[in-house]
Design a protein around this motif. Structure first.
Motif, PDB file in Angstrom:
ATOM      1  N   VAL B 192       0.792  -1.061  -0.073  1.00  0.00           N
ATOM      2  CA  VAL B 192       0.037   0.082   0.047  1.00  0.00           C
ATOM      3  C   VAL B 192       0.940   1.287  -0.177  1.00  0.00           C
ATOM      4  O   VAL B 192       0.431   2.178  -0.507  1.00  0.00           O
ATOM      5  CB  VAL B 192      -0.945   0.026   1.194  1.00  0.00           C
ATOM      6  N   GLN B 193       2.145   1.099   0.785  1.00  0.00           N
ATOM      7  CA  GLN B 193       3.127   2.357   0.807  1.00  0.00           C
ATOM      8  C   GLN B 193       3.508   2.441  -0.792  1.00  0.00           C
ATOM      9  O   GLN B 193       3.870   3.730  -1.117  1.00  0.00           O
ATOM     10  CB  GLN B 193       3.869   2.287   1.906  1.00  0.00           C
ATOM     11  N   GLU B 194       4.039   1.419  -1.111  1.00  0.00           N
ATOM     12  CA  GLU B 194       4.593   1.412  -2.340  1.00  0.00           C
ATOM     13  C   GLU B 194       3.763   1.533  -3.758  1.00  0.00           C
ATOM     14  O   GLU B 194       4.286   1.891  -4.728  1.00  0.00           O
ATOM     15  CB  GLU B 194       5.667   0.378  -2.542  1.00  0.00           C
ATOM     16  N   GLY B 195       2.482   1.433  -3.547  1.00  0.00           N
ATOM     17  CA  GLY B 195       1.798   1.438  -4.586  1.00  0.00           C
ATOM     18  C   GLY B 195       1.650   0.455  -5.711  1.00  0.00           C
ATOM     19  O   GLY B 195       1.416   0.577  -7.044  1.00  0.00           O
ATOM     20  N   THR B 196       2.176  -0.767  -5.572  1.00  0.00           N
ATOM     21  CA  THR B 196       2.010  -2.059  -6.281  1.00  0.00           C
ATOM     22  C   THR B 196       1.102  -2.840  -5.594  1.00  0.00           C
ATOM     23  O   THR B 196       1.451  -3.954  -4.960  1.00  0.00           O
ATOM     24  CB  THR B 196       3.437  -2.501  -6.235  1.00  0.00           C
ATOM     25  N   THR B 197      -0.108  -2.604  -5.759  1.00  0.00           N
ATOM     26  CA  THR B 197      -1.252  -3.383  -4.890  1.00  0.00           C
ATOM     27  C   THR B 197      -1.924  -4.434  -5.729  1.00  0.00           C
ATOM     28  O   THR B 197      -2.894  -5.027  -5.432  1.00  0.00           O
ATOM     29  CB  THR B 197      -2.454  -2.314  -4.470  1.00  0.00           C
ATOM     30  N   LEU B 198      -1.531  -4.598  -7.111  1.00  0.00           N
ATOM     31  CA  LEU B 198      -2.392  -5.598  -7.893  1.00  0.00           C
ATOM     32  C   LEU B 198      -2.140  -7.041  -7.490  1.00  0.00           C
ATOM     33  O   LEU B 198      -3.415  -7.588  -7.319  1.00  0.00           O
ATOM     34  CB  LEU B 198      -1.918  -5.300  -9.299  1.00  0.00           C
ATOM     35  N   ARG B 199      -1.075  -7.388  -7.121  1.00  0.00           N
ATOM     36  CA  ARG B 199      -0.740  -8.692  -6.845  1.00  0.00           C
ATOM     37  C   ARG B 199      -1.464  -9.203  -5.478  1.00  0.00           C
ATOM     38  O   ARG B 199      -2.127 -10.061  -5.361  1.00  0.00           O
ATOM     39  CB  ARG B 199       0.518  -9.233  -6.904  1.00  0.00           C
ATOM     40  N   PRO B 200      -1.106  -8.324  -4.382  1.00  0.00           N
ATOM     41  CA  PRO B 200      -1.844  -8.380  -3.087  1.00  0.00           C
ATOM     42  C   PRO B 200      -3.335  -8.220  -3.189  1.00  0.00           C
ATOM     43  O   PRO B 200      -4.074  -9.387  -2.451  1.00  0.00           O
ATOM     44  CB  PRO B 200      -1.289  -7.356  -2.295  1.00  0.00           C
ATOM     45  N   LEU B 201      -3.967  -7.486  -3.908  1.00  0.00           N
ATOM     46  CA  LEU B 201      -5.446  -7.414  -4.214  1.00  0.00           C
ATOM     47  C   LEU B 201      -5.856  -8.803  -4.665  1.00  0.00           C
ATOM     48  O   LEU B 201      -6.891  -9.266  -4.264  1.00  0.00           O
ATOM     49  CB  LEU B 201      -5.690  -6.627  -5.096  1.00  0.00           C
ATOM     50  N   GLY B 202      -5.219  -9.265  -5.462  1.00  0.00           N
ATOM     51  CA  GLY B 202      -5.442 -10.531  -6.304  1.00  0.00           C
ATOM     52  C   GLY B 202      -5.636 -11.615  -5.374  1.00  0.00           C
ATOM     53  O   GLY B 202      -6.362 -12.639  -5.236  1.00  0.00           O
ATOM     54  N   TRP B 203      -4.299 -11.775  -4.495  1.00  0.00           N
ATOM     55  CA  TRP B 203      -4.327 -12.878  -3.331  1.00  0.00           C
ATOM     56  C   TRP B 203      -5.372 -12.506  -2.419  1.00  0.00           C
ATOM     57  O   TRP B 203      -6.269 -13.731  -2.046  1.00  0.00           O
ATOM     58  CB  TRP B 203      -2.909 -12.778  -2.590  1.00  0.00           C
TER      59      TRP B 203
END
Lengths: 101, 262
Positions: B192-203
């Protein structure tokens, strides 16, 4: 946290605009747009709290659910509005008084 | 010293241009005054804003711009009477909100906002506007007394929300909820801090929360969202079938006997 307060300010303006839109518009589509504004305010607050507090990823997931439910709500409400228009030949919500006693 | 001199010089030129613009009656002789006013005022505005916002970063400027666009679009939706203009202002507001989402490091949510909201829901609303138009000159006005009442009630509601929301120290609430004072450390470096939320959201939508599990090994594992995801999927299917059923074109019931009513 000034950034979070800024987001809360924007969300509050969006929410109040949506509520006023729902209350004052006589066009049913306008009322629907007010609902969209209110849901968008909730989304903005979810994402802002996900960014600046320990809410984390959960806030973003909840905002995704809100977006999907808003799309579903818009589809059904629009179908009801079209049905109302087919029966009454107007979209004015003040004319929808068939059920008053 | 030199900057002060230039500031006052530009201010005097701008005021003189404005005065000339107001005093000169002849329209053809207004042009030099107008040019003097516009040039000096523009230089002053750019210079002063550059001095004032010297310490702000580009992201803060973008944040302010998108926030202003969101509020302006929302006010446009409320204040415009034409429903097509309302749809346009709604596009402005929702699109700027997706810009805010991108700036808040929610890349996937911002993309979904653009795709589903601006690309899907708004197109649906505009189709609704087109299908229910009742004549080009028919506007459903709101009466002035209703406007006054709405303005009073909305300003009171806005004040109530802002007072109650700004009165809370969210940082302290955050720490109290987490039960420790290392919340920022725990969430620092997360997606969330780094702005790469695509994979965690999918998980997370598949029921896995490795971001929670890895950070606190002793605690019960984070809750995934598989069941809400499936419920929402079925809900969307049911809703679309229901909407198609509700909005289908009906024929008028034929009163003559012997024909089947549809």
């Amino acid at each position: 946290m000034p950034e979070l307060n800024f987001c809360i300010l924007i969300g509050a303006v969006l929410f109040v605009s949506g509520v006023v839109c729902m209350a004052t518009k006589r066009n049913a589509i306008g009322v629907l747009m007010g609902v969209e504004l209110v849901l968008n305010a909730a989304n903005l607050n979810f994402v802002a709290f996900a960014r600046y507090t320990a809410l984390g990823l959960d806030g973003q997931i909840l905002s995704l659910f809100v977006i999907v439910l808003a799309a579903a709500e818009a589809a059904v409400a629009l179908a009801i509005a079209l049905n109302f228009y087919n029966n009454h030949l107007t979209i004015d919500v003040d004319r929808a008084d068939d059920l008053h006693g | 010293m030199a900057t002060n001199f230039f500031f006052w010089l530009l201010l005097v030129v701008a005021i003189a241009g404005l005065a000339g613009l107001l005093l000169v009656r002849d329209a053809s002789r207004r042009t030099p005054w107008l040019a003097a006013f516009l040039v000096s005022f523009g230089v002053l505005a750019v210079w002063q804003s550059a001095v004032m916002f010297k310490d702000t970063t580009a992201s803060q400027v973008l944040f302010s711009l998108f926030g202003a666009a969101v509020c302006f679009g929302a006010l446009g939706v409320v204040l415009s009477q034409n429903v097509v203009r309302m749809a346009f202002w709604l596009i402005v507001s929702l699109g700027s909100t997706s810009g805010l989402f991108f700036l808040l490091n929610a890349d996937f949510v911002g993309a979904v906002q653009l795709l589903v909201y601006v690309g899907g829901t708004l197109v649906l609303l505009i189709f609704g506007v087109m299908l229910t138009a009742s004549g080009p000159y028919v506007t459903m006005k709101t009466s002035p007394t209703e406007w006054v009442a709405a303005a009073v009630v909305s300003s009171l509601l806005l004040g109530l929300i802002l007072v109650s929301a700004f009165g809370v120290d969210w940082q302290a609430v955050d720490y109290a909820e987490a039960g420790n004072t290392t919340t920022q450390d725990a969430s620092a470096g997360s997606s969330v801090q780094e702005g790469t939320t695509l994979r965690p959201l999918g998980w997370a939508l598949l029921g896995l929360r490795p971001d929670k599990d890895l950070q606190k090994p002793g605690e019960p594992s984070g809750v995934g969202y598989l069941l809400p995801f499936e419920i929402v999927s079925v809900h969307l299917l049911v809703v679309l079938i229901g909407a198609a059923y509700l909005a289908r074109a009906k024929r008028r019931v034929d009163q003559t006997p012997g024909t089947t009513a549809l």
